[in-house]
Design a protein around this motif. Structure first.
Motif, mmCIF file in Angstrom:
data_model
loop_
_atom_site.group_PDB
_atom_site.id
_atom_site.type_symbol
_atom_site.label_atom_id
_atom_site.label_comp_id
_atom_site.label_asym_id
_atom_site.label_seq_id
_atom_site.Cartn_x
_atom_site.Cartn_y
_atom_site.Cartn_z
ATOM 1 N N SER A 1 1.204 30.273 19.880
ATOM 2 C CA SER A 1 0.924 30.788 21.215
ATOM 3 C C SER A 1 0.813 32.313 21.183
ATOM 4 O O SER A 1 1.169 32.961 20.186
ATOM 5 N N ILE A 2 0.368 32.880 22.266
ATOM 6 C CA ILE A 2 0.183 34.330 22.353
ATOM 7 C C ILE A 2 1.510 35.059 22.178
ATOM 8 O O ILE A 2 1.557 36.159 21.621
ATOM 9 N N ASP A 3 2.611 34.422 22.609
ATOM 10 C CA ASP A 3 3.924 35.063 22.459
ATOM 11 C C ASP A 3 4.557 34.807 21.095
ATOM 12 O O ASP A 3 5.710 35.168 20.851
ATOM 13 N N GLY A 4 3.825 34.154 20.179
ATOM 14 C CA GLY A 4 4.302 33.943 18.824
ATOM 15 C C GLY A 4 5.024 32.639 18.596
ATOM 16 O O GLY A 4 5.450 32.365 17.461
ATOM 17 N N GLY A 5 5.182 31.807 19.609
ATOM 18 C CA GLY A 5 5.862 30.525 19.456
ATOM 19 C C GLY A 5 4.937 29.440 18.942
ATOM 20 O O GLY A 5 3.706 29.571 18.992
ATOM 21 N N LEU A 6 5.538 28.373 18.419
ATOM 22 C CA LEU A 6 4.763 27.213 17.983
ATOM 23 C C LEU A 6 4.707 26.203 19.118
ATOM 24 O O LEU A 6 5.735 25.866 19.726
ATOM 25 N N GLU B 1 -3.780 30.967 17.826
ATOM 26 C CA GLU B 1 -4.426 30.397 16.636
ATOM 27 C C GLU B 1 -4.056 28.926 16.506
ATOM 28 O O GLU B 1 -2.878 28.564 16.616
ATOM 29 N N ILE B 2 -5.043 28.095 16.265
ATOM 30 C CA ILE B 2 -4.778 26.692 15.994
ATOM 31 C C ILE B 2 -4.420 26.532 14.520
ATOM 32 O O ILE B 2 -5.168 26.950 13.635
#
Length: 431
Positions: free
Chosen positions: A134-139, A209-210
């Motif tokens: 995600s944009i906040d760096g989470g999965l 990113e996917i």
């Protein structure tokens, strides 16, 4: 529930469940609406008599259960029903994009024992699970379903293959990649970008990113009644989402004073050996949490019974010789008790007699299936579950035609009648 209402709800469930992930998503919603509470496996549970609960593993397997009020697990046991959420299909490879003659294709693996010829010239869509940063760096993970036709596997014209009607072997590597687009100029053939745009269109707007995906092609044609008098219905994935729906409806409607459970495992079509499969520990671990004391648990299992529900082979009017002449189940003549001397099915005389007795109380007929002695026999989660946890088990199923095809056929009376029998099974005092 009356037959037409039952089948219409079944059709809605089948259409909304193109993958095991979507099937479990739909079951979760219906169970929650019926008052079931979701528990997380990684958390401590507070499970109380009178409560209705469920757990999900891998987003593709689910167990739901009812804890009876004033019932001792050791002496009452649990009435169990089992099915599986997966169906044979075409699964997209990790790096699938290929370009041939200006057309974008996706490489696929064959998942399970699929009939390949029926996949040609069908309107195919794409669905599954996407994992991303995600944009906040989470999965994160998200289900995706294009719903509209986005691909096709065109047949080769008969003019270029004159012997096609005299027998044809399909090469899944070279002949099965679905055609998705015609490229022009600088057009890119990047599946991850296509997935990102589809998710953005569905308001999933936090994708940086996917990273990975599990995607499956499916036929967009909706379930439908077939026959002059609507004797049959046709759909994809009847094997075995039909059984999942029957078991779920029976559990919701049973209003049982007994301890009852429904387990729907993924990966049956490829052997069941996974963390979420019937040969994995999911059900066993749940029973250990419900009855931590080994003595109580062993007594509980001894007083329990599993009904493994997986569709059966109806006798085909054009290929009647493929059946034992005394064991050719017909559609709309009742569910089938499946029997095999080599334990490919778990039914025995004790469990079959009990189930026949229950069916008679509902005035529902049953049939028997034994494979021809000169043919190999398939199997189900029944023998696996029986061996894993030691519970007495019966294998039953709705008779169907075209098993493992992209579009299968069943009788319009059989599903609702089997649901009635399973509801009574859930209410049984003794098994």
């Amino acid at each position: 529930m009356q037959k037409h209402e039952f089948n219409e709800q079944l059709f809605d469930f089948l259409a909304a469940s193109p993958t095991p992930f979507h099937a479990v998503y739909e079951m979760r919603a219906r169970l929650q609406e019926a008052g079931f509470i979701e528990l997380e496996e990684q958390n401590t549970w507070n499970v109380w008599p009178g409560g209705r609960y469920f757990i999900v593993r891998n987003e593709s397997s689910i167990i739901a259960w009812n804890m009876a009020t004033g019932s001792d697990l050791a002496t009452s046991g649990i009435r169990m029903v089992g099915a599986h959420t997966d169906s044979p299909c075409l699964k997209v490879k990790p790096n699938p994009e290929t370009i041939s003659q200006g057309c974008m294709r996706l490489g696929v693996e064959v998942y399970g024992g699929a009939l390949l010829n029926p996949w040609f010239d069908r309107d195919l869509s794409l669905a599954g699970r996407v994992n991303y940063v995600s944009i906040d760096g989470g999965l994160r993970s998200e289900l995706v379903n294009f719903q509209r036709p986005v691909a096709v596997i065109p047949s080769l014209a008969i003019h270029l293959d004159r012997d096609v009607n005299h027998g044809r072997n399909v090469n899944p590597q070279t002949e099965m990649p679905p055609l998705m687009a015609q490229l022009h100029g600088d057009d890119k053939a990047e599946l991850r970008e296509i997935l990102k745009q589809e998710l953005l269109a569905n308001h999933v707007d936090d994708i940086a990113e996917i990273l990975d995906y599990e995607l499956y092609f499916y036929d967009v044609q909706k379930p439908a009644y077939i026959g002059l008098n609507q004797e049959f219905f046709a759909s994809a994935r009847l094997d075995n989402l039909l059984s999942c729906f029957i078991g779920m409806q029976a559990l919701i409607e049973s209003n049982s004073d007994q301890n009852t459970l429904l387990v729907c495992n993924d990966h049956e079509e490829v052997g069941s050996m996974s963390a979420a499969g019937a040969q994995g520990p999911m059900l066993k671990q749940l029973l250990e949490r419900l009855a931590p004391d080994p003595e109580v648990r062993n007594r509980m299992i001894a007083n329990s019974m599993m009904v493994s529900v997986d569709n059966a082979h109806a006798v085909h009017p054009n290929f009647a010789d493929k059946h034992d002449s005394n064991h050719g189940p017909r559609m709309n003549s009742g569910a089938v008790i499946k029997i095999n001397a080599n334990q490919r099915y778990a039914s025995n005389s004790e469990t079959a007699s009990l189930f026949r007795h229950i069916a008679r109380q509902e005035e529902v007929t049953l049939q028997s299936f034994v494979v021809r002695s000169d043919m190999a026999c398939g199997s189900t989660i029944g023998p696996i579950t029986a061996a894993e946890i030691g519970v007495k088990t019966i294998d039953i199923g709705v008779p169907q035609l075209a098993m493992h095809s992209i579009r299968e056929l069943a009788g319009s009376d059989d599903a609702v009648n089997l649901a009635r029998v399973l509801s009574r099974f859930y209410r049984q005092q003794r098994v």
